[in-house]
Design a protein around this motif. Structure first.
Motif, PDB file in Angstrom:
ATOM      1  N   LEU A 137      -5.463 -19.345 -23.876  1.00 48.30           N
ATOM      2  CA  LEU A 137      -4.719 -18.707 -22.795  1.00 48.30           C
ATOM      3  C   LEU A 137      -3.734 -19.674 -22.143  1.00 48.30           C
ATOM      4  O   LEU A 137      -2.748 -19.241 -21.536  1.00 48.30           O
ATOM      5  CB  LEU A 137      -5.684 -18.148 -21.754  1.00 48.30           C
ATOM      6  N   TRP A 138      -4.024 -20.981 -22.238  1.00 45.54           N
ATOM      7  CA  TRP A 138      -3.139 -21.979 -21.646  1.00 45.54           C
ATOM      8  C   TRP A 138      -1.839 -22.105 -22.444  1.00 45.54           C
ATOM      9  O   TRP A 138      -0.809 -22.481 -21.903  1.00 45.54           O
ATOM     10  CB  TRP A 138      -3.844 -23.340 -21.584  1.00 45.54           C
ATOM     11  N   GLY A 154      -0.724 -16.950 -24.289  1.00 48.81           N
ATOM     12  CA  GLY A 154      -0.946 -16.371 -22.967  1.00 48.81           C
ATOM     13  C   GLY A 154      -0.015 -15.198 -22.701  1.00 48.81           C
ATOM     14  O   GLY A 154      -0.449 -14.156 -22.188  1.00 48.81           O
TER      15      GLY A 154
END
Length: 265
Positions: free
Chosen positions: A226-227, A232
């Motif tokens: 997600l980073w 993301g």
């Protein structure tokens, strides 16, 4: 989520009825959810704090039911020991580490509006025959999130037509959005998460050993994915697209997220 290979209890006795009764903690969460919902509907006191209690208690209830779904399917599939571990009492404190199971998901909800997967039910896979049953055990949790998403979206769409306080429906809308994000996250094929555990039984021995090596770091892998800006953006874009497809108004869950941050005044 589900975990595997925890040692079995050395002695399995008959399962007492108390192992299936909802815990006092779960019943207290339900009472807070209902009470705060009534308070929000009537705009009693600080309505932002009312929405905060409504959303957080509702989210914790869904976490309990998610893990309960794993446990009850595992129990029916053959892991009778799971009843002795307290997983069928809907007690959130039984789902591994309370910090990771309760505190961290709530903090992520408040700060980012994401339904982060919470605790884990430890399943003795040696007691469950057949790969399909293992997959169904892992699928049971995300299936509850999908069901809650659909029910909450339906409630929002019907409720907005009927009327009522906007703050209440903003809280319901935010709960629906959290369930949607939890559904997508839990179905990602990440080692250690439900989506990964669903496919793990079907992997070849070589890939299964590799999977088991990375499974304990599932949360770290999830955050790393997600980073990444590309992943993301893809993830949130997919979530927003599904929310739009279901007819969940974005302004509603955005307002709900703003309301639960009551400390901002």
């Amino acid at each position: 989520m589900t975990g595997y290979d925890r040692p079995r209890d050395p002695l399995v006795l008959g399962v007492p009825r108390a192992a299936f009764r909802p815990s006092a903690i779960f019943l207290a969460l339900v009472a807070i959810f209902v009470t705060s919902g009534v308070m929000t509907w009537n705009r009693f006191g600080n309505v932002r704090f009312d929405v905060f209690l409504f959303v957080v208690s509702g989210w914790l209830i869904s976490l309990c039911l998610h893990e309960y779904a794993h446990a009850v399917v595992a129990y029916r599939a053959g892991d009778r020991d799971i009843a002795h571990r307290g997983y069928l009492t809907l007690n959130p404190l039984k789902y591994t580490n309370p910090l990771l199971s309760i505190v961290l998901p709530v903090v992520v909800v408040l700060l980012g509006g994401i339904g982060l997967p919470g605790g884990a039910v430890w399943v003795d896979r040696h007691a469950i025959p057949g790969r399909l049953r293992h997959t169904l055990v892992s699928l049971a949790g995300p299936a509850t999130n999908v069901l809650f998403t659909l029910l909450l979206v339906l409630a929002v769409r019907v409720g907005l037509g009927v009327g009522g306080p906007l703050e209440f429906w903003a809280g319901v809308g935010l709960l629906a959005f959290l369930q949607l994000t939890a559904s997508v996250l839990n179905l990602l094929p990440v080692p250690g998460l439900d989506g990964g555990n669903m496919i793990q039984p079907w992997l070849s021995p070589e890939y299964r050993r590799m999977y088991d090596l990375f499974a304990p770091y599932g949360f770290i892998l999830l955050f790393a994915l997600l980073w990444s800006p590309r992943i993301g953006n893809w993830f949130f874009g997919a979530v927003f697209d599904v929310a739009d497809f279901l007819g969940l108004p974005p302004q509603l869950y955005v307002l709900g997220l703003e309301l639960i941050r009551f400390w901002r005044g």
